[in-house]
Write a protein that holds these residues in place. Structure first.
Motif, PDB file in Angstrom:
ATOM      1  N   ASN A  13       1.138  -1.181   0.032  1.00 52.04           N
ATOM      2  CA  ASN A  13       0.035  -0.259   0.098  1.00 52.04           C
ATOM      3  C   ASN A  13       0.669   1.169  -0.092  1.00 52.04           C
ATOM      4  O   ASN A  13       1.461   1.918   1.015  1.00 52.04           O
ATOM      5  CB  ASN A  13      -0.897   0.081   0.876  1.00 52.04           C
ATOM      6  N   TYR A  14       0.950   1.824  -1.234  1.00 47.30           N
ATOM      7  CA  TYR A  14       1.676   3.262  -1.603  1.00 47.30           C
ATOM      8  C   TYR A  14       1.352   4.374  -0.293  1.00 47.30           C
ATOM      9  O   TYR A  14      -0.062   4.368  -0.796  1.00 47.30           O
ATOM     10  CB  TYR A  14       2.099   3.463  -2.961  1.00 47.30           C
ATOM     11  N   PRO A  15       1.997   4.820  -0.348  1.00 44.55           N
ATOM     12  CA  PRO A  15       0.934   6.650   0.401  1.00 44.55           C
ATOM     13  C   PRO A  15       0.505   7.075  -0.982  1.00 44.55           C
ATOM     14  O   PRO A  15       1.009   7.648  -1.899  1.00 44.55           O
ATOM     15  CB  PRO A  15       2.226   6.929   0.568  1.00 44.55           C
ATOM     16  N   ASN A  16      -0.540   7.672  -0.815  1.00 43.27           N
ATOM     17  CA  ASN A  16      -1.663   8.346  -1.676  1.00 43.27           C
ATOM     18  C   ASN A  16      -1.001   9.768  -1.928  1.00 43.27           C
ATOM     19  O   ASN A  16      -0.246  10.187  -0.752  1.00 43.27           O
ATOM     20  CB  ASN A  16      -2.817   8.280  -1.036  1.00 43.27           C
ATOM     21  N   CYS A  17      -1.628  10.642  -2.517  1.00 44.66           N
ATOM     22  CA  CYS A  17      -1.818  12.362  -2.486  1.00 44.66           C
ATOM     23  C   CYS A  17      -1.979  13.080  -1.543  1.00 44.66           C
ATOM     24  O   CYS A  17      -0.920  14.336  -1.299  1.00 44.66           O
ATOM     25  CB  CYS A  17      -1.704  12.537  -4.398  1.00 44.66           C
ATOM     26  N   ASN A  18      -2.134  12.453  -0.509  1.00 44.74           N
ATOM     27  CA  ASN A  18      -2.588  12.982   0.743  1.00 44.74           C
ATOM     28  C   ASN A  18      -1.945  12.914   1.819  1.00 44.74           C
ATOM     29  O   ASN A  18      -2.190  13.106   2.675  1.00 44.74           O
ATOM     30  CB  ASN A  18      -4.474  13.005   1.216  1.00 44.74           C
ATOM     31  N   ALA A  19      -1.164  12.117   1.406  1.00 45.60           N
ATOM     32  CA  ALA A  19      -0.720  12.116   3.216  1.00 45.60           C
ATOM     33  C   ALA A  19       0.743  12.844   3.205  1.00 45.60           C
ATOM     34  O   ALA A  19       0.909  13.676   2.594  1.00 45.60           O
ATOM     35  CB  ALA A  19       0.443  10.107   2.564  1.00 45.60           C
ATOM     36  N   ARG A  20       0.586  12.844   4.704  1.00 43.97           N
ATOM     37  CA  ARG A  20       2.066  13.852   5.566  1.00 43.97           C
ATOM     38  C   ARG A  20       2.851  13.917   4.348  1.00 43.97           C
ATOM     39  O   ARG A  20       3.393  12.018   4.916  1.00 43.97           O
ATOM     40  CB  ARG A  20       1.008  14.029   6.724  1.00 43.97           C
ATOM     41  N   LYS A  21       3.688  14.306   4.838  1.00 42.47           N
ATOM     42  CA  LYS A  21       5.324  14.178   4.945  1.00 42.47           C
ATOM     43  C   LYS A  21       6.461  13.304   5.852  1.00 42.47           C
ATOM     44  O   LYS A  21       6.759  11.884   5.602  1.00 42.47           O
ATOM     45  CB  LYS A  21       6.180  15.480   5.030  1.00 42.47           C
ATOM     46  N   ALA A  22       5.173  13.005   7.172  1.00 39.97           N
ATOM     47  CA  ALA A  22       5.554  12.631   8.041  1.00 39.97           C
ATOM     48  C   ALA A  22       5.657  10.647   7.701  1.00 39.97           C
ATOM     49  O   ALA A  22       5.674   9.539   7.924  1.00 39.97           O
ATOM     50  CB  ALA A  22       5.040  12.535   9.472  1.00 39.97           C
ATOM     51  N   GLU A  23       4.269  10.644   7.050  1.00 38.24           N
ATOM     52  CA  GLU A  23       3.583   9.627   6.657  1.00 38.24           C
ATOM     53  C   GLU A  23       4.204   8.826   5.007  1.00 38.24           C
ATOM     54  O   GLU A  23       4.522   7.555   5.672  1.00 38.24           O
ATOM     55  CB  GLU A  23       1.541   8.902   6.350  1.00 38.24           C
ATOM     56  N   VAL A  24       4.823   9.603   4.846  1.00 41.96           N
ATOM     57  CA  VAL A  24       5.786   9.403   3.327  1.00 41.96           C
ATOM     58  C   VAL A  24       6.701   8.751   3.633  1.00 41.96           C
ATOM     59  O   VAL A  24       7.220   7.584   3.134  1.00 41.96           O
ATOM     60  CB  VAL A  24       5.702  10.549   2.028  1.00 41.96           C
ATOM     61  N   LYS A  29      11.103   5.011   4.819  1.00 43.56           N
ATOM     62  CA  LYS A  29      11.885   4.428   5.831  1.00 43.56           C
ATOM     63  C   LYS A  29      11.762   2.168   6.388  1.00 43.56           C
ATOM     64  O   LYS A  29      12.340   1.710   6.285  1.00 43.56           O
ATOM     65  CB  LYS A  29      11.950   4.640   7.158  1.00 43.56           C
ATOM     66  N   ASN A  30      10.127   2.198   6.197  1.00 41.04           N
ATOM     67  CA  ASN A  30       9.881   1.028   6.851  1.00 41.04           C
ATOM     68  C   ASN A  30      10.338   0.058   5.003  1.00 41.04           C
ATOM     69  O   ASN A  30      10.430  -1.442   5.020  1.00 41.04           O
ATOM     70  CB  ASN A  30       8.779   0.339   6.617  1.00 41.04           C
ATOM     71  N   LEU A  36      16.634  12.136   2.677  1.00 37.31           N
ATOM     72  CA  LEU A  36      17.207  13.246   3.161  1.00 37.31           C
ATOM     73  C   LEU A  36      16.573  13.394   3.986  1.00 37.31           C
ATOM     74  O   LEU A  36      15.163  14.052   3.572  1.00 37.31           O
ATOM     75  CB  LEU A  36      18.311  13.755   2.677  1.00 37.31           C
ATOM     76  N   PRO A  37      16.425  14.371   5.851  1.00 35.50           N
ATOM     77  CA  PRO A  37      15.672  14.922   6.459  1.00 35.50           C
ATOM     78  C   PRO A  37      14.604  16.371   5.899  1.00 35.50           C
ATOM     79  O   PRO A  37      13.793  17.237   6.192  1.00 35.50           O
ATOM     80  CB  PRO A  37      15.832  14.935   7.713  1.00 35.50           C
ATOM     81  N   ALA A  42       7.309  16.728  -1.761  1.00 30.43           N
ATOM     82  CA  ALA A  42       7.145  16.535  -3.297  1.00 30.43           C
ATOM     83  C   ALA A  42       8.291  16.146  -4.183  1.00 30.43           C
ATOM     84  O   ALA A  42       7.847  14.431  -4.792  1.00 30.43           O
ATOM     85  CB  ALA A  42       7.180  17.729  -4.590  1.00 30.43           C
ATOM     86  N   GLU A  43       9.776  16.254  -3.127  1.00 32.00           N
ATOM     87  CA  GLU A  43      10.789  15.068  -3.984  1.00 32.00           C
ATOM     88  C   GLU A  43       9.783  14.028  -2.624  1.00 32.00           C
ATOM     89  O   GLU A  43      10.670  13.020  -3.908  1.00 32.00           O
ATOM     90  CB  GLU A  43      12.059  15.808  -2.982  1.00 32.00           C
ATOM     91  N   LEU A  44       9.257  13.851  -2.164  1.00 34.71           N
ATOM     92  CA  LEU A  44       9.365  12.188  -1.220  1.00 34.71           C
ATOM     93  C   LEU A  44       8.192  11.895  -2.254  1.00 34.71           C
ATOM     94  O   LEU A  44       8.292  10.038  -2.234  1.00 34.71           O
ATOM     95  CB  LEU A  44       9.175  12.836   0.242  1.00 34.71           C
ATOM     96  N   ARG A  45       7.508  12.708  -2.707  1.00 33.38           N
ATOM     97  CA  ARG A  45       6.393  11.837  -3.671  1.00 33.38           C
ATOM     98  C   ARG A  45       7.002  11.199  -4.183  1.00 33.38           C
ATOM     99  O   ARG A  45       6.492  10.407  -4.853  1.00 33.38           O
ATOM    100  CB  ARG A  45       5.784  12.767  -3.435  1.00 33.38           C
ATOM    101  N   GLU A  46       7.424  11.700  -5.084  1.00 34.86           N
ATOM    102  CA  GLU A  46       8.218  11.377  -6.470  1.00 34.86           C
ATOM    103  C   GLU A  46       9.554  10.198  -5.817  1.00 34.86           C
ATOM    104  O   GLU A  46       9.020   9.037  -7.429  1.00 34.86           O
ATOM    105  CB  GLU A  46       9.612  13.219  -7.045  1.00 34.86           C
ATOM    106  N   ARG A  47       9.662   9.915  -5.201  1.00 38.29           N
ATOM    107  CA  ARG A  47      10.773   9.196  -5.380  1.00 38.29           C
ATOM    108  C   ARG A  47      10.061   7.968  -4.426  1.00 38.29           C
ATOM    109  O   ARG A  47       9.689   6.823  -4.904  1.00 38.29           O
ATOM    110  CB  ARG A  47      11.326   8.935  -3.388  1.00 38.29           C
ATOM    111  N   VAL A  48       8.607   7.754  -3.803  1.00 35.00           N
ATOM    112  CA  VAL A  48       7.520   7.260  -3.846  1.00 35.00           C
ATOM    113  C   VAL A  48       6.703   6.184  -5.427  1.00 35.00           C
ATOM    114  O   VAL A  48       6.225   5.629  -5.943  1.00 35.00           O
ATOM    115  CB  VAL A  48       6.379   7.558  -3.023  1.00 35.00           C
ATOM    116  N   ASN A  49       6.704   7.546  -6.313  1.00 39.07           N
ATOM    117  CA  ASN A  49       6.684   7.785  -7.472  1.00 39.07           C
ATOM    118  C   ASN A  49       7.316   6.693  -8.486  1.00 39.07           C
ATOM    119  O   ASN A  49       6.730   5.708  -9.269  1.00 39.07           O
ATOM    120  CB  ASN A  49       5.717   8.739  -8.598  1.00 39.07           C
TER     121      ASN A  49
END
Length: 173
Positions: A13-24, A29-30, A36-37, A42-49
């Motif tokens: 279950n990937y984080p969706n576009c409404n996920a907060r930064k801490a959730e992403v 991490k999991n 990088l903290p 937006a950069e974290l979401r790109e990693r997820v994508n």
């Protein structure tokens, strides 16, 4: 299989576009993905994508596959292709006939026991017939219809005059 939410739980279950930064960040991490903290959401979401597969993997499909079965998913809003809908209608009809309290739990087991192998065969055959008919209609429509080409002229009133228009006509077609 229809597309009910309980049939469509993702394996990962990937984080969706409404996920907060801490959730992403927690999800990354999991997954043992370094970040990088100071990276933005937006950069974290790109990693997820970049980690998302092209095709979704569903838990139910994986379970069925491990047992030698293949799940065929129905197109959305096409319950007429699903034979279980016809069986469910039969069960509900039996419940309505036999129930004095109009509660499903009172006679559901009896109604389910009345569903025979023959009933299932008829419902599957009916659903397959509808699918085949719809497929033939689609082929007929494709063979009868000619492609429609719409050409806009730059002097069409909807586009305004050339000085006011910021769009190239070719890009709109």
């Amino acid at each position: 299989m229809d597309n009910a939410p309980y049939h469509s739980m993702l394996v990962n279950n990937y984080p969706n576009c409404n996920a907060r930064k801490a959730e992403v960040q927690e999800w990354l991490k999991n997954q043992n993905i370094n970040f990088l903290p100071l990276e933005t959401l937006a950069e974290l979401r790109e990693r997820v994508n970049l980690l998302k597969p092209t095709f979704k993997k569903y838990e139910l499909d994986e379970i069925a596959s491990s047992m030698g079965h293949e799940v065929v998913r129905l197109p959305p809003y096409h319950c007429q292709y699903n034979p279980i809908e016809l069986i469910w209608a039969q069960v509900k009809g039996e419940v309505a006939k036999k129930s004095s309290t109009f509660k499903m739990v009172d006679v559901t087991h009896e109604a389910l026991d009345l569903v025979s192998k023959s009933d299932w065969e008829k419902c599957v055959k009916h659903a397959e017939t509808i699918q085949d008919e719809d497929y033939q209609k689609e082929i007929l429509i494709d063979s009868v219809l000619e492609p429609v080409i719409i050409t806009f002229q730059t002097d069409d009133s909807d586009f305004g005059n050339d000085e006011d228009s910021e769009y190239d006509v070719q890009t709109l077609i």
